[in-house]
Design a protein around this motif. Structure first.
Motif, PDB file in Angstrom:
ATOM      1  N   PRO A 201       0.816  -1.222   0.000  1.00  0.00           N
ATOM      2  CA  PRO A 201       0.000   0.000   0.000  1.00  0.00           C
ATOM      3  C   PRO A 201       0.847   1.269   0.000  1.00  0.00           C
ATOM      4  CG  PRO A 201       0.061  -0.924   2.195  1.00  0.00           C
ATOM      5  CD  PRO A 201       0.744  -1.923   1.301  1.00  0.00           C
ATOM      6  N   HIS A 202       0.341   2.297  -0.651  1.00  0.00           N
ATOM      7  CA  HIS A 202       1.004   3.594  -0.614  1.00  0.00           C
ATOM      8  C   HIS A 202       0.829   4.236   0.753  1.00  0.00           C
ATOM      9  CE1 HIS A 202       0.883   3.156  -5.035  1.00  0.00           C
ATOM     10  NE2 HIS A 202       1.970   3.887  -4.985  1.00  0.00           N
ATOM     11  N   ILE A 203       1.860   4.918   1.189  1.00  0.00           N
ATOM     12  CA  ILE A 203       1.844   5.655   2.446  1.00  0.00           C
ATOM     13  C   ILE A 203       2.006   7.132   2.115  1.00  0.00           C
ATOM     14  CG2 ILE A 203       3.019   6.027   4.650  1.00  0.00           C
ATOM     15  CD1 ILE A 203       1.535   3.376   4.488  1.00  0.00           C
ATOM     16  N   PHE A 204       1.188   7.969   2.753  1.00  0.00           N
ATOM     17  CA  PHE A 204       1.176   9.392   2.431  1.00  0.00           C
ATOM     18  C   PHE A 204       1.531  10.229   3.660  1.00  0.00           C
ATOM     19  CE2 PHE A 204      -1.653   7.303  -0.566  1.00  0.00           C
ATOM     20  CZ  PHE A 204      -1.268   7.854  -1.769  1.00  0.00           C
ATOM     21  N   GLY A 205       1.934  11.469   3.405  1.00  0.00           N
ATOM     22  CA  GLY A 205       2.218  12.391   4.483  1.00  0.00           C
ATOM     23  C   GLY A 205       1.044  12.502   5.435  1.00  0.00           C
ATOM     24  N   GLY A 206       1.330  12.470   6.727  1.00  0.00           N
ATOM     25  CA  GLY A 206       0.285  12.521   7.739  1.00  0.00           C
ATOM     26  C   GLY A 206      -0.125  11.157   8.246  1.00  0.00           C
ATOM     27  N   ASP A 207       0.266  10.079   7.534  1.00  0.00           N
ATOM     28  CA  ASP A 207      -0.030   8.726   8.008  1.00  0.00           C
ATOM     29  C   ASP A 207       0.806   8.404   9.242  1.00  0.00           C
ATOM     30  OD1 ASP A 207      -1.760   8.405   5.905  1.00  0.00           O
ATOM     31  OD2 ASP A 207      -0.548   6.904   4.847  1.00  0.00           O
ATOM     32  N   MET A 208       0.324   7.444  10.017  1.00  0.00           N
ATOM     33  CA  MET A 208       1.086   6.890  11.138  1.00  0.00           C
ATOM     34  C   MET A 208       1.140   5.384  10.977  1.00  0.00           C
ATOM     35  SD  MET A 208      -0.222   9.126  14.413  1.00  0.00           S
ATOM     36  CE  MET A 208      -1.960   8.852  14.070  1.00  0.00           C
ATOM     37  N   VAL A 209       2.339   4.825  11.017  1.00  0.00           N
ATOM     38  CA  VAL A 209       2.536   3.385  10.916  1.00  0.00           C
ATOM     39  C   VAL A 209       2.960   2.883  12.286  1.00  0.00           C
ATOM     40  CG1 VAL A 209       3.871   1.538   9.830  1.00  0.00           C
ATOM     41  CG2 VAL A 209       3.196   3.553   8.488  1.00  0.00           C
ATOM     42  N   VAL A 210       2.203   1.936  12.827  1.00  0.00           N
ATOM     43  CA  VAL A 210       2.489   1.405  14.156  1.00  0.00           C
ATOM     44  C   VAL A 210       2.676  -0.103  14.056  1.00  0.00           C
ATOM     45  CG1 VAL A 210       1.659   1.128  16.520  1.00  0.00           C
ATOM     46  CG2 VAL A 210       1.179   3.235  15.277  1.00  0.00           C
ATOM     47  N   VAL A 211       3.815  -0.573  14.529  1.00  0.00           N
ATOM     48  CA  VAL A 211       4.133  -1.998  14.515  1.00  0.00           C
ATOM     49  C   VAL A 211       3.966  -2.539  15.928  1.00  0.00           C
ATOM     50  CG1 VAL A 211       5.868  -3.743  13.998  1.00  0.00           C
ATOM     51  CG2 VAL A 211       5.770  -1.637  12.634  1.00  0.00           C
ATOM     52  N   PRO A 212       2.938  -3.341  16.176  1.00  0.00           N
ATOM     53  CA  PRO A 212       2.720  -3.843  17.528  1.00  0.00           C
ATOM     54  C   PRO A 212       3.705  -4.949  17.890  1.00  0.00           C
ATOM     55  CG  PRO A 212       1.098  -4.766  16.055  1.00  0.00           C
ATOM     56  CD  PRO A 212       1.893  -3.783  15.242  1.00  0.00           C
ATOM     57  N   SER A 213       3.736  -5.271  19.170  1.00  0.00           N
ATOM     58  CA  SER A 213       4.570  -6.360  19.650  1.00  0.00           C
ATOM     59  C   SER A 213       3.943  -7.697  19.283  1.00  0.00           C
ATOM     60  CB  SER A 213       4.728  -6.252  21.168  1.00  0.00           C
ATOM     61  OG  SER A 213       5.289  -7.427  21.699  1.00  0.00           O
ATOM     62  N   SER A 214       4.770  -8.718  19.186  1.00  0.00           N
ATOM     63  CA  SER A 214       4.254 -10.058  18.950  1.00  0.00           C
ATOM     64  C   SER A 214       3.481 -10.558  20.164  1.00  0.00           C
ATOM     65  CB  SER A 214       5.400 -11.016  18.622  1.00  0.00           C
ATOM     66  OG  SER A 214       6.381 -10.984  19.641  1.00  0.00           O
ATOM     67  N   ALA A 215       3.659  -9.890  21.315  1.00  0.00           N
ATOM     68  CA  ALA A 215       2.860 -10.201  22.505  1.00  0.00           C
ATOM     69  C   ALA A 215       1.494  -9.551  22.347  1.00  0.00           C
ATOM     70  CB  ALA A 215       3.563  -9.698  23.761  1.00  0.00           C
ATOM     71  N   ALA A 216       0.689 -10.097  21.453  1.00  0.00           N
ATOM     72  CA  ALA A 216      -0.562  -9.464  21.049  1.00  0.00           C
ATOM     73  C   ALA A 216      -1.530  -9.288  22.209  1.00  0.00           C
ATOM     74  CB  ALA A 216      -1.225 -10.279  19.941  1.00  0.00           C
ATOM     75  N   LYS A 217      -1.503 -10.203  23.170  1.00  0.00           N
ATOM     76  CA  LYS A 217      -2.446 -10.089  24.286  1.00  0.00           C
ATOM     77  C   LYS A 217      -2.210  -8.809  25.068  1.00  0.00           C
ATOM     78  CE  LYS A 217      -3.376 -15.007  24.966  1.00  0.00           C
ATOM     79  NZ  LYS A 217      -3.300 -16.143  25.917  1.00  0.00           N
ATOM     80  N   LEU A 218      -0.950  -8.410  25.226  1.00  0.00           N
ATOM     81  CA  LEU A 218      -0.631  -7.180  25.946  1.00  0.00           C
ATOM     82  C   LEU A 218      -1.155  -5.978  25.182  1.00  0.00           C
ATOM     83  CD1 LEU A 218       0.795  -5.586  28.177  1.00  0.00           C
ATOM     84  CD2 LEU A 218       2.903  -5.738  26.829  1.00  0.00           C
ATOM     85  N   VAL A 219      -0.929  -5.936  23.864  1.00  0.00           N
ATOM     86  CA  VAL A 219      -1.402  -4.822  23.048  1.00  0.00           C
ATOM     87  C   VAL A 219      -2.926  -4.740  23.100  1.00  0.00           C
ATOM     88  CG1 VAL A 219      -1.456  -3.849  20.734  1.00  0.00           C
ATOM     89  CG2 VAL A 219       0.596  -5.017  21.542  1.00  0.00           C
ATOM     90  N   ARG A 220      -3.580  -5.901  22.983  1.00  0.00           N
ATOM     91  CA  ARG A 220      -5.039  -5.932  23.009  1.00  0.00           C
ATOM     92  C   ARG A 220      -5.589  -5.417  24.335  1.00  0.00           C
ATOM     93  NH1 ARG A 220      -8.817 -10.978  21.100  1.00  0.00           N
ATOM     94  NH2 ARG A 220     -10.803 -10.126  21.751  1.00  0.00           N
ATOM     95  N   HIS A 221      -4.948  -5.808  25.428  1.00  0.00           N
ATOM     96  CA  HIS A 221      -5.385  -5.355  26.755  1.00  0.00           C
ATOM     97  C   HIS A 221      -5.288  -3.837  26.869  1.00  0.00           C
ATOM     98  CE1 HIS A 221      -5.961  -5.307  31.085  1.00  0.00           C
ATOM     99  NE2 HIS A 221      -4.855  -4.598  31.198  1.00  0.00           N
ATOM    100  N   GLU A 222      -4.197  -3.250  26.391  1.00  0.00           N
ATOM    101  CA  GLU A 222      -4.027  -1.802  26.497  1.00  0.00           C
ATOM    102  C   GLU A 222      -4.991  -1.063  25.575  1.00  0.00           C
ATOM    103  OE1 GLU A 222      -0.574   0.165  27.066  1.00  0.00           O
ATOM    104  OE2 GLU A 222       0.424  -1.368  28.262  1.00  0.00           O
ATOM    105  N   LEU A 223      -5.222  -1.608  24.372  1.00  0.00           N
ATOM    106  CA  LEU A 223      -6.199  -0.985  23.482  1.00  0.00           C
ATOM    107  C   LEU A 223      -7.583  -0.983  24.112  1.00  0.00           C
ATOM    108  CD1 LEU A 223      -5.240  -2.370  19.956  1.00  0.00           C
ATOM    109  CD2 LEU A 223      -5.365   0.031  20.596  1.00  0.00           C
ATOM    110  N   LYS A 224      -7.952  -2.090  24.740  1.00  0.00           N
ATOM    111  CA  LYS A 224      -9.269  -2.166  25.366  1.00  0.00           C
ATOM    112  C   LYS A 224      -9.382  -1.179  26.519  1.00  0.00           C
ATOM    113  CE  LYS A 224     -12.762  -5.511  26.696  1.00  0.00           C
ATOM    114  NZ  LYS A 224     -13.098  -6.945  26.844  1.00  0.00           N
ATOM    115  N   ASP A 225      -8.319  -1.021  27.282  1.00  0.00           N
ATOM    116  CA  ASP A 225      -8.315  -0.031  28.366  1.00  0.00           C
ATOM    117  C   ASP A 225      -8.505   1.376  27.815  1.00  0.00           C
ATOM    118  OD1 ASP A 225      -8.005  -1.901  30.321  1.00  0.00           O
ATOM    119  OD2 ASP A 225      -5.845  -1.587  30.575  1.00  0.00           O
TER     120      ASP A 225
END
Length: 241
Positions: A201-225
């Protein structure tokens, strides 16, 4: 989760409403659009906003060089302020944000022609462009802000950031895009992109690219919070987290 990643997600909660994204770049999220709080989950990111003439917009904090031919005393290097305006000699404040370079050149020329110069010729050069930068955060080796062009892609931007760290989940890379006062998020499998199974995919100015940790449960917990009651199991599952 890194503090900057937390701040990025919090920043997404500052907008409200919903709109329809055009068919743009397909992501892993293939269902109908869903709203988590004020973030729109989508399988197709909206096209970036452009000026009326189809060219990139000038945005707040861009640094512009303005030259008036034959009147060097009027030349200035100025920063677009938080209100989207620049200040120029004689004519005062000029609205710049939202215009393209060519549109702003015409606006400035008209302002000088009104009371001061006959048939002025004005050139505008974008010396520093906030609107042509992308933020890369999370599990990459060099998180930061990077310049992009009209041809930049997700794989290229990740390479600029030093590629993935050893903790990265490279199958669930999030791309956030502001559009119409909203923030959209799509999820991409970079392994599939590198193997040619999915389009890069093309990426444009103003975009944000976020690479989560492979510890997905931790990321999911924080997103839910962060997203509270709006973060349903189904909505989080749509992100693959």
């Amino acid at each position: 989760m890194r503090p900057v990643f937390r701040c990025l997600i919090l920043g997404l909660l500052a907008v409200s409403g919903c709109t329809t994204a055009s068919n743009y770049e397909p992501s892993l999220f293939s269902g109908e659009q869903q709203v988590i709080g004020t973030t729109v989950l989508t399988g197709a990111l909206p096209e970036p906003t452009t000026a009326a003439d189809g060219n990139p917009q000038i945005v707040a904090n861009d640094v512009l060089t303005v030259n008036v031919y034959g009147a060097a005393q009027l030349d200035r290097t100025v920063r677009v302020d938080a209100n989207g305006e620049i200040a120029l000699p004689l004519v005062g404040s000029i609205e710049a944000a939202g215009a393209s370079q060519r549109e702003l050149e015409n606006t400035i020329a008209l302002a000088y022609a009104r009371d001061y110069l006959q048939s002025p010729q004005v050139s505008v050069f974008v010396k520093e462009s906030v609107g042509q930068q992308v933020t890369v955060d999370g599990e990459v080796n060099r998180a930061g802000i990077y310049p992009v062009t009209a041809r930049s892609t997700l794989l290229q931007v990740i390479a600029q950031a030093g590629n993935f760290s050893s903790l990265a989940n490279n199958r669930k890379v999030l791309v956030f895009r502001p559009s119409g006062g909203l923030r959209y998020v799509a999820v991409f499998d970079v392994v599939a992109l590198r193997n040619g199974r999915s389009p890069d995919p093309h990426i444009f100015g103003g975009d944000m690219v976020v690479v989560p940790s492979s510890a997905a449960k931790l990321v999911r917990h924080e997103l839910k919070d962060l997203l509270g009651a709006a973060a349903s199991v189904g909505s989080l599952a749509a992100l693959g987290l």
